[in-house]
Structures are given as C-alpha cells and as structure tokens.
Design a protein around this motif. Structure first.
Motif, mmCIF file in Angstrom:
data_model
loop_
_atom_site.group_PDB
_atom_site.id
_atom_site.type_symbol
_atom_site.label_atom_id
_atom_site.label_comp_id
_atom_site.label_asym_id
_atom_site.label_seq_id
_atom_site.Cartn_x
_atom_site.Cartn_y
_atom_site.Cartn_z
ATOM 1 N N LYS A 185 -26.230 -86.268 -16.067
ATOM 2 C CA LYS A 185 -26.952 -87.416 -15.658
ATOM 3 C C LYS A 185 -26.033 -88.608 -15.292
ATOM 4 N N ASN A 186 -24.988 -88.610 -15.928
ATOM 5 C CA ASN A 186 -23.905 -89.675 -15.694
ATOM 6 C C ASN A 186 -22.930 -89.348 -14.410
ATOM 7 N N GLN A 187 -23.290 -88.399 -13.614
ATOM 8 C CA GLN A 187 -22.380 -88.201 -12.342
ATOM 9 C C GLN A 187 -22.965 -88.895 -11.291
ATOM 10 N N PHE A 188 -22.378 -89.250 -10.267
ATOM 11 C CA PHE A 188 -23.120 -89.856 -9.167
ATOM 12 C C PHE A 188 -22.382 -89.582 -7.915
ATOM 13 N N ILE A 189 -22.883 -89.848 -6.814
ATOM 14 C CA ILE A 189 -22.617 -89.783 -5.369
ATOM 15 C C ILE A 189 -23.246 -90.744 -4.434
ATOM 16 N N TYR A 190 -22.373 -91.744 -4.184
ATOM 17 C CA TYR A 190 -22.938 -92.933 -3.315
ATOM 18 C C TYR A 190 -22.332 -92.792 -2.053
ATOM 19 N N LEU A 191 -23.199 -92.675 -1.100
ATOM 20 C CA LEU A 191 -22.834 -92.483 0.340
ATOM 21 C C LEU A 191 -23.379 -93.626 1.347
ATOM 22 N N THR A 192 -22.468 -93.988 2.303
ATOM 23 C CA THR A 192 -23.178 -94.882 3.258
ATOM 24 C C THR A 192 -22.574 -94.189 4.706
ATOM 25 N N VAL A 205 -17.903 -93.980 0.552
ATOM 26 C CA VAL A 205 -18.344 -93.006 -0.273
ATOM 27 C C VAL A 205 -17.679 -93.172 -1.931
ATOM 28 N N VAL A 206 -18.387 -93.299 -2.910
ATOM 29 C CA VAL A 206 -18.003 -93.284 -4.370
ATOM 30 C C VAL A 206 -18.624 -92.004 -5.029
ATOM 31 N N VAL A 207 -17.691 -91.209 -5.542
ATOM 32 C CA VAL A 207 -18.100 -90.204 -6.225
ATOM 33 C C VAL A 207 -17.567 -90.141 -7.609
ATOM 34 N N GLY A 208 -18.229 -89.701 -8.616
ATOM 35 C CA GLY A 208 -17.770 -90.193 -9.942
ATOM 36 C C GLY A 208 -18.315 -89.253 -11.194
ATOM 37 N N SER A 209 -18.122 -89.486 -12.264
ATOM 38 C CA SER A 209 -18.635 -88.912 -13.395
ATOM 39 C C SER A 209 -18.287 -90.113 -14.613
ATOM 40 N N GLY A 210 -19.343 -90.619 -15.233
ATOM 41 C CA GLY A 210 -18.927 -91.546 -16.181
ATOM 42 C C GLY A 210 -18.266 -92.838 -15.782
ATOM 43 N N SER A 211 -17.395 -92.974 -16.552
ATOM 44 C CA SER A 211 -16.270 -93.990 -16.131
ATOM 45 C C SER A 211 -15.327 -93.723 -15.241
ATOM 46 N N SER A 212 -15.138 -92.405 -14.679
ATOM 47 C CA SER A 212 -14.078 -92.202 -13.783
ATOM 48 C C SER A 212 -14.724 -91.932 -12.411
ATOM 49 N N VAL A 266 -11.495 -98.810 -7.413
ATOM 50 C CA VAL A 266 -12.733 -98.173 -7.140
ATOM 51 C C VAL A 266 -13.817 -98.907 -7.675
ATOM 52 N N GLN A 267 -13.645 -99.766 -8.687
ATOM 53 C CA GLN A 267 -15.065 -100.752 -8.999
ATOM 54 C C GLN A 267 -15.492 -101.448 -7.958
ATOM 55 N N ALA A 268 -14.580 -102.048 -6.892
ATOM 56 C CA ALA A 268 -14.956 -103.045 -5.940
ATOM 57 C C ALA A 268 -16.016 -102.253 -5.033
ATOM 58 N N LEU A 269 -15.591 -100.947 -4.713
ATOM 59 C CA LEU A 269 -16.392 -100.192 -3.794
ATOM 60 C C LEU A 269 -17.565 -99.774 -4.483
#
Length: 543
Positions: A63-70, A195-202, A239-242
């Motif tokens: 649940k803390n993983q994410f894929i954000y795509l434009t 695109v931003v792909v991550g898990s938790g704080s990474s 990556v924080q800015a993206l």
C-alpha cells in the motif's frame, strides 16, 4: 576536481536571475544521480524494471508503493476508435490506433494497460494523468469545426489518450485514479512525460520527451526512419520535486469542475469528484550521487479577450501567474556558453531562444552552435514555415559572414523527437519542452537541468548522444571525448582533426533557409493556435 560553485553560478539559475512572480528560483538539489536514457528501448526497459519491483507482497505490504504517470499521448490500446460526432451531426473518420502498447516493443505481449491494472489490483497506488483538449474534445459544436480547421492530428492524439483512459478505468481499482489533465490553456497542452515510481520514502523519477506510444521504441543502431528520443532517470533528493509536481496537478484537478469528453457515443468525464486528496510524501534526502539538478516547469497564464468561442480555463492555484522556469534556465545557459551550444529538437520556432543564440554568437567568436533535427514526426500536421522564419529572422539576421560560419545545421535520417540542449560539456537540459514559444509560456512542461560535482556527466551524455548520431559502437565512443576533435567531425572547419571518426551518410549538413516573411494568415495561425503565448490575451476561434 571541478570548481562546482563556479559552474553553478555560471550555468544554473541564481537568485539574481529570477523575475518574480512567474520566474522564481527553481527547486535546486545536490546529491543526485542523473542517467540520460537515449532512445525509447532504453527508457522503456528501465521503467519496466522499476515497475516490476512493485506489487509483489500482500496488499497491506504494497500500500505504500506508487506509480504516478503523465503523458501528452497515451497510445495504450489498439484497433479502430470511433470518435464522437460533431455537434452539427457530421462525423469524422475512424482513428486507427494500430497495436496496443507494450514496454517490450511493438506487438509484444505484456501490455502496459495489463501491467498497470495488475499493480493496482495488488494494492499499488497507480495514478495516471493523460491530456485531452477540453476545447476540441468536449461535447460541443467546436469539435468538428476545429478538426476541419486543421486540428485533426491533435484530435487523433486525444482520442488515443481517451481510449486508454477508458480502458484503464475498466479496472475497479483504477476507476477513480485515471484522469484527464484539464489544467491547460484553451490552446495549450499538458505536454509533460513524467513518471515517478516508488516505495515508501524511496523513489525514481523520469522526465523527457518520450510518450507511451507504439512508435517510440527506437534504439541503436537506428535504421532509417526510426525514432530517436531522450528521457532521463532521476535518483536522489530531486525526485521530490517530480513527485510534488504530479501531486500538485492531481490535487488541483481534484477540486475542479468535471469537464465532459466524448469517445464514440460515450461520455468520458475528466475526473471523479469527491476523491481523497493525494497526501504529501517525504522522500529520502540521502545523497546517491554527485549531480546537481534544477527541476524546471512551464505552467501557463490565462488571459482571454472579451470574445472567445472556445471554453476558457481558470488560473492554476499553485501557479496563479504561471511558471516560466524552463525559459529562465535555457536563456541563462545560452548566455553563459563559451565553447559550444548543441540543440536537438524538432521545431526551432522560438524567436526568443534563437535570438539569444544569435547574441551569444555575436559576442563570442570562439563559440560554435549545432542545431540537429531529423525527419518530420509522422503525427505532425503540415504547418507553415515557422522554423524557416525563426531561423532566418531570429538566429541569422544581423550575423556577419564570419559569424555565420560559427553556426551549422544538420539533419539525421531518423525522427529526432528529443528535446535537449548541451552547453560547453558542463550544463545540459532534458525534458518535454521544445524550442517553441508555447513550451516556454503555454504548455504544461517539465525538464531537468544538471551539472556534476566532478564535471564528467555532461561530457559523458554528449559522447553517448553524438556517438548515436555518428553510429559509433560503444568501444569507439571515446574517440570523440575531446570536444575539439568531436566538433571537427561535424564540421572540418571547426576544432582539430584526429578523432578518426567521419560523419556518416545518415547525418547531412542542411543549408539554412533563405529569409522569409510569414503571410498574414500564417502569422495569425501561429499566434492563435500553433505557438500560443499565454501571456497575451487569447480569443480562440472566429465565427
């Protein structure tokens, strides 16, 4: 070691360079790792690797993983799509979307739609923002008029994106997480490919010129008519800015009035009201490399005339005066150039940027300028000679015969879709912004500019990019490490010989056009549709 503080002051936007409120100091980060990804096959393999890491545990673990795509163009589905009829009752041709998109290549199994659905079902927070023009694709009479007026290519792109959105929404876990980006100027686009792909704080971010579209799978060695493009992988504090840019756009759309879109006979609402806010996330600030990054945006202003036949839009709350950070960064680096400016682009329409290059040439007799383009993008419409006008009236006008020898233009036998500039082996920018006025002021764009504490990254990027153009094997690319020898490959009157590399037949010198003046109707089309400036009052279609 490089004098990184001197490089930062010379090439990066500084507090004294900003013009508030629309050109603030860009977000700037140290401790990053930037990896330019040359061509679509390289990028798609990299982003697939990151996506594949996610969704392998239980829903609670995922649940803390994410894929954000434009995307400007999400060409994820195949087959023929029946567009909406015009309000007048007339219909237009079917749009052929060919094969659905796979990260593994054209026609390959493992479709991106299936991959995103699977990750969402596994509990990963998958969110997608695709662009469609509310002015062209809304359920109103403008659609057929606009298509007949020359916007058929935009309509076809938008239909592919809307069909992809509709397909992704068929998965219940994505039904309220796949939206149309409606934050644009009436004549603008959401052109970011972020695109931003991550898990938790990474997390890992990507930005550049590459859409998820079937013909973007270019790779070395390029056959004729292949696709050449560049994306960049961003790791570290930047990556924080993206991530935050995606979040700001998502939450802005969330509170907007729903815009209606049409796909065949079905309504496709832009987004879902009442969805929870995308919460802030603090990503790791631990250094992972020695690269400095400025995260750069273009966001439009919204100025309209008293008569406007197309739907208008409201200001963006987190950028009410627009954001023209890419413009500021680009002009700063061009002005700072001492040895060379190298630009890969498909347009070269911006008088402002080309005038800045001209001024740099006039003040620096040792400066060399390389402009590289390629075959026309087959999805682009036939347009008036905007590039010829800007090159002759912006770049060349006023140059002496000697100064003209400092500038050269080349074309490759591939579609050059990349949007990248390199200056002096020190500074580079990779993003979605073209050398156009709309990329500086009107479309929603993103780019990263970067330097290196060890001053090696940009040279390495240039070697890889020029090695691709020169068709060099990896083992031979160090032959062009010396910039003077590399410049001599492009033009035997420049630099020093001795690299042993010859310009291949796939790269040809192109003469600059003869001076032209745009006809009145061509200038009107440029200002009204093709290369809009959001700072100016805009009036849309005439009756």
């Amino acid at each position: 070691m490089a004098d990184i503080e001197a490089l930062i002051k010379k090439y990066f936007v500084q507090p004294e360079d900003v013009v508030l409120p629309s050109e603030p100091l860009p977000a700037t980060f140290s401790g990053n790792k930037i990896t330019p990804l040359i061509d679509g096959t390289t990028y798609f393999a990299d982003v697939k690797k990151e996506i594949d890491r996610l969704g392998r545990g239980t829903p609670e673990e995922n649940k803390n993983q994410f894929i954000y795509l434009t995307g400007w163009w999400l060409h994820l589905v195949g087959g023929n799509v029946d567009p909406a009829p015009g309000g007048s009752g007339t219909t237009v041709d079917l749009v052929e979307l060919k094969k659905p998109f796979s990260l593994d290549g054209p026609g390959a199994p493992g479709l991106l739609t299936d991959l995103l659905k699977a990750k969402a079902k596994a509990g990963v927070d998958v969110r997608v923002l695709g662009w469609a023009s509310f002015a062209i694709m809304a359920s109103n009479f403008v659609q057929s008029k606009a298509v007949k007026g020359g916007l058929a290519s935009v309509r076809s792109t938008n239909i592919g994106t809307l069909a992809s959105i509709k397909e992704l929404r068929a998965e219940a876990t994505l039904a309220e997480k796949v939206w149309v980006n409606i934050l644009t100027h009436s004549a603008g686009a959401a052109h970011t490919k972020l695109v931003v792909v991550g898990s938790g704080s990474s997390a890992v971010g990507y930005t550049g010129g590459i859409d998820f579209s079937g013909d973007r799978h270019g790779g070395q060695p390029h056959p004729a008519e292949d696709w050449h493009d560049v994306q960049t992988r961003v790791e570290g504090p930047a990556v924080q800015a993206l991530h935050d840019y995606f979040r700001e756009m998502w939450n802005e759309i969330r509170v907007r009035k729903v815009r209606p879109f049409r796909l065949a006979t079905a309504d496709v609402p832009s987004h879902t009201l009442g969805t929870p806010e995308l919460a802030a996330r603090t990503l790791s600030t631990a250094p992972v490399g020695k690269h400095r990054v400025q995260s750069l945006r273009t966001l439009p202003q919204f100025n309209y005339t008293s008569f406007n036949q197309l739907p208008e839009n409201q200001k963006i709350s987190f950028a009410p005066d627009g954001r023209f950070e890419i413009r500021t960064a680009w002009l700063k680096a061009i002005k700072a150039a001492e040895q060379y400016i190298y630009i890969e682009d498909q347009a070269y329409w911006s008088m402002e940027l080309l005038e800045a290059v001209r001024e740099a040439v006039q003040h620096k007799p040792d400066l060399r300028v390389l402009l590289v383009t390629g075959l026309a993008d087959p999805t682009d419409p036939a347009l008036p000679p905007y590039a010829s006008f800007a090159l002759t009236q912006g770049l060349l006008k006023g140059l002496t015969s000697g100064q003209r020898t400092q500038v050269a233009r080349f074309s490759r036998d591939v579609v050059v879709h990349s949007k990248s500039t390199i200056v002096d082996d020190h500074w580079a920018i990779i993003g979605s912004a073209n050398v156009t006025r709309r990329s500086l002021y009107t479309d929603i764009e993103h780019a990263v500019a970067f330097l290196d504490d060890e001053d090696a990254l940009v040279q390495q990027y240039r070697i890889g990019l020029w090695g691709d153009a020169f068709r060099l094997a990896a083992a031979d690319q160090q032959k062009i490490a010396d910039i003077n020898k590399a410049l001599n490959v492009w033009n035997s009157a420049w630099g020093t010989p001795g690299s042993g590399v010859l310009l291949p037949p796939s790269v040809t010198r192109v003469d600059f056009p003869t001076p032209i003046i745009l006809a009145e109707e061509e200038q009107e089309k440029y200002d009204r549709y093709s290369d809009v400036d959001s700072r100016q009052p805009w009036g849309g279609c005439r009756p």
